[in-house]
Design a protein around this motif. Sequence first.
Motif, PDB file in Angstrom:
ATOM      1  N   UNK A   1       0.812  -1.217   0.000  1.00  0.00           N
ATOM      2  CA  UNK A   1       0.000   0.000   0.000  1.00  0.00           C
ATOM      3  C   UNK A   1       0.845   1.267   0.000  1.00  0.00           C
ATOM      4  N   UNK A   2       2.028   1.236   0.615  1.00  0.00           N
ATOM      5  CA  UNK A   2       2.869   2.444   0.638  1.00  0.00           C
ATOM      6  C   UNK A   2       4.046   2.348  -0.331  1.00  0.00           C
ATOM      7  N   UNK A   3       4.054   1.307  -1.183  1.00  0.00           N
ATOM      8  CA  UNK A   3       5.098   1.112  -2.203  1.00  0.00           C
ATOM      9  C   UNK A   3       6.495   0.924  -1.633  1.00  0.00           C
ATOM     10  N   UNK A   4       6.614   0.598  -0.352  1.00  0.00           N
ATOM     11  CA  UNK A   4       7.928   0.345   0.252  1.00  0.00           C
ATOM     12  C   UNK A   4       8.436  -1.027  -0.173  1.00  0.00           C
ATOM     13  N   UNK A   5       9.759  -1.178  -0.193  1.00  0.00           N
ATOM     14  CA  UNK A   5      10.389  -2.453  -0.553  1.00  0.00           C
ATOM     15  C   UNK A   5      11.551  -2.733   0.380  1.00  0.00           C
ATOM     16  N   UNK A   6      12.049  -3.958   0.327  1.00  0.00           N
ATOM     17  CA  UNK A   6      13.292  -4.319   1.002  1.00  0.00           C
ATOM     18  C   UNK A   6      14.124  -5.149   0.031  1.00  0.00           C
ATOM     19  N   UNK A   7      15.439  -5.130   0.233  1.00  0.00           N
ATOM     20  CA  UNK A   7      16.339  -5.820  -0.690  1.00  0.00           C
ATOM     21  C   UNK A   7      16.466  -7.291  -0.339  1.00  0.00           C
ATOM     22  N   UNK A   8      16.516  -8.117  -1.370  1.00  0.00           N
ATOM     23  CA  UNK A   8      16.836  -9.535  -1.239  1.00  0.00           C
ATOM     24  C   UNK A   8      18.267  -9.700  -1.746  1.00  0.00           C
ATOM     25  N   UNK A   9      19.147 -10.245  -0.899  1.00  0.00           N
ATOM     26  CA  UNK A   9      20.587 -10.236  -1.146  1.00  0.00           C
ATOM     27  C   UNK A   9      21.114 -11.651  -1.378  1.00  0.00           C
ATOM     28  N   UNK A  10      22.019 -11.784  -2.341  1.00  0.00           N
ATOM     29  CA  UNK A  10      22.741 -13.038  -2.565  1.00  0.00           C
ATOM     30  C   UNK A  10      23.874 -13.112  -1.540  1.00  0.00           C
ATOM     31  N   UNK A  11      23.804 -14.041  -0.563  1.00  0.00           N
ATOM     32  CA  UNK A  11      24.830 -14.078   0.480  1.00  0.00           C
ATOM     33  C   UNK A  11      26.192 -14.533  -0.014  1.00  0.00           C
ATOM     34  N   UNK A  12      26.256 -15.094  -1.228  1.00  0.00           N
ATOM     35  CA  UNK A  12      27.551 -15.531  -1.752  1.00  0.00           C
ATOM     36  C   UNK A  12      28.440 -14.355  -2.138  1.00  0.00           C
ATOM     37  N   UNK A  13      27.817 -13.234  -2.557  1.00  0.00           N
ATOM     38  CA  UNK A  13      28.636 -12.093  -2.968  1.00  0.00           C
ATOM     39  C   UNK A  13      28.117 -10.747  -2.469  1.00  0.00           C
ATOM     40  N   UNK A  14      27.006 -10.757  -1.746  1.00  0.00           N
ATOM     41  CA  UNK A  14      26.475  -9.515  -1.194  1.00  0.00           C
ATOM     42  C   UNK A  14      25.698  -8.672  -2.187  1.00  0.00           C
ATOM     43  N   UNK A  15      25.490  -9.152  -3.403  1.00  0.00           N
ATOM     44  CA  UNK A  15      24.771  -8.368  -4.407  1.00  0.00           C
ATOM     45  C   UNK A  15      23.267  -8.421  -4.154  1.00  0.00           C
ATOM     46  N   UNK A  16      22.582  -7.382  -4.594  1.00  0.00           N
ATOM     47  CA  UNK A  16      21.130  -7.326  -4.471  1.00  0.00           C
ATOM     48  C   UNK A  16      20.487  -8.030  -5.657  1.00  0.00           C
ATOM     49  N   UNK A  17      19.654  -9.024  -5.358  1.00  0.00           N
ATOM     50  CA  UNK A  17      18.979  -9.789  -6.405  1.00  0.00           C
ATOM     51  C   UNK A  17      17.710  -9.074  -6.847  1.00  0.00           C
ATOM     52  N   UNK A  18      16.970  -8.565  -5.872  1.00  0.00           N
ATOM     53  CA  UNK A  18      15.659  -8.009  -6.167  1.00  0.00           C
ATOM     54  C   UNK A  18      15.236  -7.109  -5.019  1.00  0.00           C
ATOM     55  N   UNK A  19      14.305  -6.223  -5.299  1.00  0.00           N
ATOM     56  CA  UNK A  19      13.637  -5.453  -4.251  1.00  0.00           C
ATOM     57  C   UNK A  19      12.220  -5.994  -4.130  1.00  0.00           C
ATOM     58  N   UNK A  20      11.876  -6.451  -2.933  1.00  0.00           N
ATOM     59  CA  UNK A  20      10.591  -7.125  -2.722  1.00  0.00           C
ATOM     60  C   UNK A  20       9.631  -6.179  -2.007  1.00  0.00           C
ATOM     61  N   UNK A  21       8.366  -6.259  -2.372  1.00  0.00           N
ATOM     62  CA  UNK A  21       7.349  -5.393  -1.783  1.00  0.00           C
ATOM     63  C   UNK A  21       7.174  -5.681  -0.296  1.00  0.00           C
ATOM     64  N   UNK A  22       7.127  -4.623   0.490  1.00  0.00           N
ATOM     65  CA  UNK A  22       6.872  -4.748   1.924  1.00  0.00           C
ATOM     66  C   UNK A  22       5.382  -4.545   2.177  1.00  0.00           C
ATOM     67  N   UNK A  23       4.808  -5.394   3.001  1.00  0.00           N
ATOM     68  CA  UNK A  23       3.373  -5.322   3.291  1.00  0.00           C
ATOM     69  C   UNK A  23       3.109  -4.429   4.493  1.00  0.00           C
ATOM     70  N   UNK A  24       2.106  -3.586   4.378  1.00  0.00           N
ATOM     71  CA  UNK A  24       1.656  -2.754   5.484  1.00  0.00           C
ATOM     72  C   UNK A  24       0.570  -3.482   6.270  1.00  0.00           C
ATOM     73  N   UNK A  25       0.093  -2.844   7.332  1.00  0.00           N
ATOM     74  CA  UNK A  25      -1.018  -3.415   8.094  1.00  0.00           C
ATOM     75  C   UNK A  25      -2.254  -3.566   7.211  1.00  0.00           C
TER      76      UNK A  25
END
Length: 475
Positions: free
Chosen positions: A17-41
């Motif tokens: 609902x607020x278009x916020x996201x969080x990063x999904x990270x590849x732990x093998x190299x620290x790179x960001x794979x994707x930004x995933x939608x964060x859910x509000x209440x």
Amino acid sequence: MSYHSQLFIDGRWRDGADNATFDVVDPADGSTISSFAAATEADCLEAVGAAEHALPEWSATSPRARSEILYRAFEILREEKDYLTEIMVRENGKAWADAAAEATYATEFFRWFAEEAVRVPGDFRLSPNGDKRIVVTRQPIGVALLITPWNFPAAMATRKLAPALAAGCTTILKPARETPLTAAYVVDALSRAGAPDGVVNLVTPVPTGPLVATMLAHPAVRKLSFTGSTEVGRELLHACADTVVSSSMELGGNAPVIVLPGADIDDAVAGALVAKMRNGGSACTAANRLYVHSSLHDAFVSRLADALSSVRIGPGLDHGNTLGALVSVAERDKVAQLVSTAVEEGARIVRGGRSLDDGAFIEATVVDGVRHGDTINRREIFGPVAAVVRYDDVDEAVRMANDTEFGLVAYVFGPEDDAQRVALRIDAGMIAVNRGVLSDPAAPFGGTKQSGLGREGGFEGILEFLEEKYLALNL
């Protein structure tokens, strides 16, 4: 690769609902794979509402129709196994072989519960005093909130979704924030298989704890199935108490391995190696405390260290690597600190022990000279570290194995009769005798003490999502 990185609510992929996201990270190299939608209440409550709205029609759907949707999902996952494997490797860090094995294991839950959907038992009998017929039927418990961890992101999702859907429940899946892409793929497979709108929903709430509590407080939510730490499980049980929500809990473990006198040393080392190193040690079923009889101790430690020397560590996308990254640098450092503390308390590193500079990697490690009760002996390691304790008396080994608040799984290696007798004395929900792997969709998975409540898989798994209804009939 392309990924679903949005919420799935009422049959539609969408942003929060607020278009916020969080990063999904590849732990093998620290790179960001994707930004995933964060859910509000608001998103979480909309998901609950969608599941509530879909419940009457889905629960009235014939068992055969539900079965066929689950079987189509099984076929989709089987056909797309390499795709699912790669998603897990990228966001979880595990070795390709571990991810491929999980993909197969996860897929089988859809097949198993497709078969169980049409075999829900009931009862029909004459009452003892002959005045009525006692009829017991089972009905879906209602809307189910399913919370899964990062270490087995596919298998823990299917192990909950499959029995819930087979039973006729509607669901809200809340995956770990480290591994939402795998969960989104599984949900997409169910949608493509024909799951109606609102039957399967996916949310990734931020902040997690308060929004999970909000969903649990909703009167439509009647079931919680949680896999994760015992600490978080206790908090969720408190939250469930307010509205008396039925709870299934698959919590932490501290699995002992007992190597008995007379055990075949080669079999014991091979079995302990599998029990320890499966999924890089990041498993609640992983061998945590290795109690080895004095008559075999030195040879066991030497051969275990030799076996681990052949482990090849590196990114899971290289199929030749047999030990991948842990899920995060923080998780790697937690495991490394346990090894350092063990040395400070008098143990010695026989093999490994080093963290790699690049990525969330730590070497496969053997620590000897550990005493029962040391810090590493009391914590769930959740990494590729084998901590070995020498013992002289079998009764003492059993006492030490049971000396924990956990009771999920244990392993016993030795002459068959002796091993079976010892297995019956261990306070745990699952015991592997002369083997290093026991998980199977057809077997009940769960523990005693503070390792959880209820069972997943097997004939028992679907019953967690059903309630008995008794009818008294004048016939």
